[in-house]
Motif scaffolding. Structure first.
Motif, mmCIF file in Angstrom:
data_model
loop_
_atom_site.group_PDB
_atom_site.id
_atom_site.type_symbol
_atom_site.label_atom_id
_atom_site.label_comp_id
_atom_site.label_asym_id
_atom_site.label_seq_id
_atom_site.Cartn_x
_atom_site.Cartn_y
_atom_site.Cartn_z
ATOM 1 N N UNK A 86 0.730 -1.362 -0.170
ATOM 2 C CA UNK A 86 0.044 -0.021 0.030
ATOM 3 C C UNK A 86 0.870 1.102 0.032
ATOM 4 N N UNK A 87 1.906 1.269 -0.658
ATOM 5 C CA UNK A 87 2.962 2.315 -0.627
ATOM 6 C C UNK A 87 3.351 2.517 -2.091
ATOM 7 N N UNK A 88 3.640 3.897 -2.348
ATOM 8 C CA UNK A 88 4.212 4.095 -3.816
ATOM 9 C C UNK A 88 5.412 3.538 -3.951
ATOM 10 N N UNK A 89 5.659 2.598 -4.815
ATOM 11 C CA UNK A 89 6.974 2.198 -5.362
ATOM 12 C C UNK A 89 8.051 3.027 -5.397
ATOM 13 N N UNK A 90 7.806 4.462 -5.660
ATOM 14 C CA UNK A 90 8.944 5.442 -5.768
ATOM 15 C C UNK A 90 9.470 5.881 -4.435
ATOM 16 N N UNK A 91 8.459 5.436 -3.225
ATOM 17 C CA UNK A 91 9.098 5.685 -2.078
ATOM 18 C C UNK A 91 9.434 4.178 -1.293
ATOM 19 N N UNK A 92 8.779 3.172 -1.653
ATOM 20 C CA UNK A 92 9.252 1.864 -0.883
ATOM 21 C C UNK A 92 10.445 1.191 -1.718
ATOM 22 N N UNK A 93 10.741 1.401 -2.822
ATOM 23 C CA UNK A 93 11.866 0.740 -3.490
ATOM 24 C C UNK A 93 13.214 1.300 -2.746
ATOM 25 N N UNK A 94 13.326 2.577 -2.489
ATOM 26 C CA UNK A 94 14.571 2.794 -2.070
ATOM 27 C C UNK A 94 14.923 2.538 -0.848
ATOM 28 N N UNK A 95 13.808 2.301 -0.030
ATOM 29 C CA UNK A 95 14.043 1.411 1.375
ATOM 30 C C UNK A 95 14.538 0.114 1.087
ATOM 31 N N UNK A 96 13.800 -0.340 0.149
ATOM 32 C CA UNK A 96 14.302 -1.851 0.026
ATOM 33 C C UNK A 96 15.519 -2.241 -0.362
ATOM 34 N N UNK A 97 16.124 -1.362 -1.103
ATOM 35 C CA UNK A 97 17.276 -1.205 -1.775
ATOM 36 C C UNK A 97 18.491 -1.040 -0.631
ATOM 37 N N UNK A 98 18.162 -0.081 0.417
ATOM 38 C CA UNK A 98 18.746 0.169 1.406
ATOM 39 C C UNK A 98 18.965 -1.150 2.423
ATOM 40 N N UNK A 99 18.082 -1.912 2.470
ATOM 41 C CA UNK A 99 17.993 -3.147 3.158
ATOM 42 C C UNK A 99 18.942 -4.306 2.463
ATOM 43 N N UNK A 100 18.682 -3.990 1.231
ATOM 44 C CA UNK A 100 19.527 -5.237 0.257
ATOM 45 C C UNK A 100 21.007 -4.969 0.449
#
Length: 799
Positions: free
Chosen positions: A97-111
């Motif tokens: 339920x989040x815009x990918x433009x906001x969520x994906x950078x967070x995922x990248x930081x985790x990766x």
């Protein structure tokens, strides 16, 4: 008692990861390197909270190879990035339920955190993300190069449509008529789509495979996907003078063609349908359009069809044969029409039997019953060609028909043009403008990138139109040629285009005015070694080869092959199944690394099974690798304290034998047996505190467990990184002392010979035998029913 500090992986690994950053240990000088080695692994797509154990298995194996080549004296460039656009990432954002433009950078930081934590030798200066405008401006630039070269075009086409994901699916993304991602039944739609003319390169893509050092399974998958077929085009004429062209690989069977079948979408259907059959044909066409393209090709299902009320002349017999439409014939394959020879084709036989259509046998093969699909029989019921072998008859029949203007020899491919349009939000906008006056206009290169706008209503709908089409403020623009009002293309491009060229960008990430710097590209490319999953063996590797060939032809690259060497890694399974969220068997590596340390976890993953085959994740075995590293820890500290360089003859021979084994197995990606050899060597070294024995051991261990190797190298008095050292050499005379040559038989026939240490355990000998290429060829996937083993002399596999 010896004063040996305890082995504390958490502190030790944090120390060395920080020191690698401080010392720029993993950052080769890309301009001054004298022995460049580009070690590439398939970059991940950050469509989840983090990486799982299967990802770590792949990355560890690739990292070991890069570190090994570095110790052999190469300047190794090992970059990492993120394939962050596409439906996987967007669907995850939709679920959260989040815009990918906001969520994906967070995922990248985790990766990124996870990849640093496990000790990869990555040059983070050259990290990239496909979602970065500095990256996808060049993805759009590549599209424009293909458009200007006449290799990109738009047309209306039948496509697979997932009503849940609200997007087009490629054929390989449909499994048994359902979307591979969400298991929703797939529909067929007709949409305007952008395509790349990859079919122009079909023969070249096929021929080029012979020059590649790739896993044999990958080459076979590519060959099958391209699907070259030699045959003929035959012409069947209607009484009205219309010519229906069919492609067949079996022109020898034309005398047995008892009816024609057109795809329901064939452009001649309306014209050729008799008035009294119009209603039935229209009804059937609507039914077929509700089916997905892939399920229509599945052979094991009830076939349906409708007679259209017209006939065509068999060019060989002159007889009028009925014309049908049926769901098992597709417009996108061949000419969209087939000659049906039910006696010699399984699909035609099932259709004809079901609908009681005539079956005429024209090929005889002793001992075979209908349908006979073999081409090694002889012709019958074929006029002047009776008695001829099929292959000879095929050539003569084509020549005979060609003389009457009714046939021509042809080569056809299963490969179809690459559909790159996606009706989603999360991707690079296709850089095209539509102007009523000027037509289709590419966005000028100076205006790239066409940036993806941040919008709140990014959820796709069922219209088949991209979410970007809802935003007039974005898609209405001035025409780049006439300045008049125009509109942007609102589809985004397939994520496979993003990944088709990322290897070119890595060495040149700091250049903003060019996609790939010519000098850097010439120095570092093509890629020296590429490791990745076989799930990408068809499309990603095929598309990357195609894009490379196009850029080479446009004189933008000095080579036409991106990955001369590719190895497919195996899969890690748990509870007998591939790790996936849907099965609930995903294992996150973080807790294991926290408890055991990255080095132990790396060793454990590589010890699960052969890297190119994979293994079953059972964490009960991890303690064994921790104990092994603790043994090495104590052994090296003893050697450092004793300051003893003695080298007993037996241990010297054992050392050289181990170096040879670990060298050969690491080069061949046989990591599990390399680790086994080091474990055996360490057991033999118990109490022998010699630097001459332990220093080579630490170097060999370094690719597998880099943190502890660095620490032990320092404890041995070295100030430079262990990766500044050189891989130990072995003396063949010493390594072979005590070796024996054993004969390898398959079903009693000599197939190979193998040199092994005298007295080697049967299980270890068998492992080497089954890995031998000559033996593999004769076993060829068959089950080994029995092993006859004579110590130091013979292995006979009964298959």
């Amino acid at each position: 008692m010896r004063d040996v500090p305890s082995y504390d992986p958490a502190a030790l690994e944090a120390k060395w990861q920080a020191r690698w950053v401080e010392r720029h240990t993993n950052e080769p000088d890309l301009d001054r390197a004298t022995r460049p080695f580009y070690n590439l692994m398939m970059f991940p797509y950050p469509s989840a909270e983090g990486l799982h154990v299967g990802n770590m298995f792949a990355f560890t194996g690739a990292d070991i190879y890069g570190r090994f080549k570095r110790l052999q004296g190469f300047d190794v460039f090992e970059p990492m990035g993120f394939d962050a656009f596409g439906i996987h990432s967007e669907n995850y954002a939709l679920n959260i339920g989040t815009n990918p433009a906001k969520l994906i950078p967070q995922n990248i930081a985790t990766f990124r955190r996870q990849l640093r934590r496990f000790g990869g030798m990555y040059d983070w200066r050259h990290e990239l993300s496909t979602t970065d405008p500095d990256y996808y401006q060049w993805t759009q630039w590549i599209f424009i190069q293909l458009f200007n070269a006449g290799l990109a075009y738009k047309k209306r086409a039948a496509v697979n449509w997932c009503p849940k994901d609200k997007t087009v699916l490629a054929n390989e993304q449909v499994i048994d008529g359902r979307c591979e991602r969400c298991d929703t039944p797939v529909e067929q739609r007709f949409l305007d789509q952008w395509f790349f003319r990859i079919t122009n390169y079909a023969e070249r893509l096929l021929e080029n495979l012979a020059n590649l050092d790739w896993s044999s399974s990958t080459v076979l998958l590519q060959k099958n996907w391209i699907g070259r077929s030699e045959g003929a085009e035959l012409i069947f004429e209607t009484p009205s003078g219309r010519k229906i062209t069919v492609f067949t690989t079996r022109p020898d069977t034309v005398f047995g063609a008892t009816y024609l079948v057109l795809a329901p979408e064939h452009p001649l259907v309306d014209e050729l349908t008799a008035v009294e059959r119009k209603r039935a044909v229209k009804t059937y066409q609507r039914e077929v359009q509700s089916k997905d393209v892939v399920s229509r090709r599945v052979g094991d299902k009830t076939k349906t069809g409708v007679f259209i009320g017209s006939y065509a002349r068999n060019p060989a017999t002159g007889e009028a044969i009925p014309i049908w439409i049926a769901d098992y014939v597709l417009m996108e394959y061949g000419t969209g029409a087939i000659m049906a020879v039910p006696a010699h084709d399984k699909r035609d036989f099932e259709f004809a039997t079901q609908l009681k259509l005539p079956i005429q046998q024209v090929v005889a093969v002793e001992g075979e019953s209908l349908p006979i699909v073999s081409d090694d029989g002889v012709l019958m019921n074929s006029g002047a060609f009776d008695g001829m072998p099929c292959l000879e008859g095929a050539r003569k029949i084509v020549a005979w028909l060609a003389g009457r203007g009714l046939a021509s020899a042809r080569v056809q491919y299963r490969l179809h043009d690459w559909c790159i349009s996606r009706q989603r939000y999360w991707g690079p906008p296709i850089p095209i403008i539509y102007c009523e006056k000027c037509g289709v206009v590419p966005v000028p290169e100076k205006d790239l990138p066409v940036e993806l706008p941040l919008i709140d209503d990014f959820r796709p709908d069922d219209t088949g139109v991209s979410p970007l089409a809802r935003h007039e403020e974005w898609y209405f623009v001035k025409c780049a040629q006439c300045g008049g009002r125009a509109r942007r293309e609102t589809d985004v491009s397939d994520t496979f285009l993003d990944s088709a060229w990322y290897h070119l960008r890595y060495p040149s990430t700091e250049f903003s005015d060019r996609p790939f710097d010519p000098a850097r590209t010439k120095k570092w490319l093509p890629v020296s070694s590429y490791i990745g999953g076989n799930e990408h063996a068809v499309l990603h590797l095929l598309y990357a080869r195609f894009i490379c060939m196009v850029l080479y032809d446009l004189k933008l690259l000095p080579f036409d092959t991106p990955y001369p060497k590719f190895r497919a890694h195996g899969l890690i399974v748990k509870d007998g199944a591939k790790m996936s969220k849907s099965r609930g068997n995903v294992v996150v590596p973080d807790t294991y690394i926290q408890q055991w340390g990255a080095d132990t976890f790396r060793m454990y993953l590589m010890f699960l099974g052969p890297f190119q085959e994979g293994g079953d994740f059972r964490d009960s075995g991890i303690v064994g690798q921790r104990r092994f590293l603790e043994k090495v820890w104590g052994l090296v500290h003893d050697a450092a304290a004793a300051n003893n360089d003695s080298l007993p003859a037996e241990l010297e021979r054992k050392l050289h034998r181990t170096i040879r084994k670990v060298t050969e197995d690491t080069e061949a990606l046989h990591y599990n047996t390399a680790i086994s050899a080091m474990m055996e060597f360490v057991n033999d070294l118990k109490g022998a505190g010699s630097r001459s024995l332990t220093e080579p051991l630490v170097i060999m261990l370094a690719p597998y467990a880099p943190h502890i190797a660095e620490e032990l190298w320092e404890r041995l008095g070295h100030t430079d990184s262990v990766f500044q050292a050189r891989w130990p050499a072995y003396d063949e005379r010493l390594a072979s002392a005590g070796d024996v040559e054993i004969a390898i038989q398959v079903n009693g026939k000599l197939r190979s010979r193998l040199t092994v240490p005298r007295g080697m355990a049967e299980k270890d000998v068998l492992a080497r035998v089954l890995a031998d290429e000559a033996v593999k060829k004769f076993v060829d996937g068959q089950k080994v029913k029995k092993v006859i083993y004579v110590q130091d002399r013979l292995v006979n596999l009964v298959v």
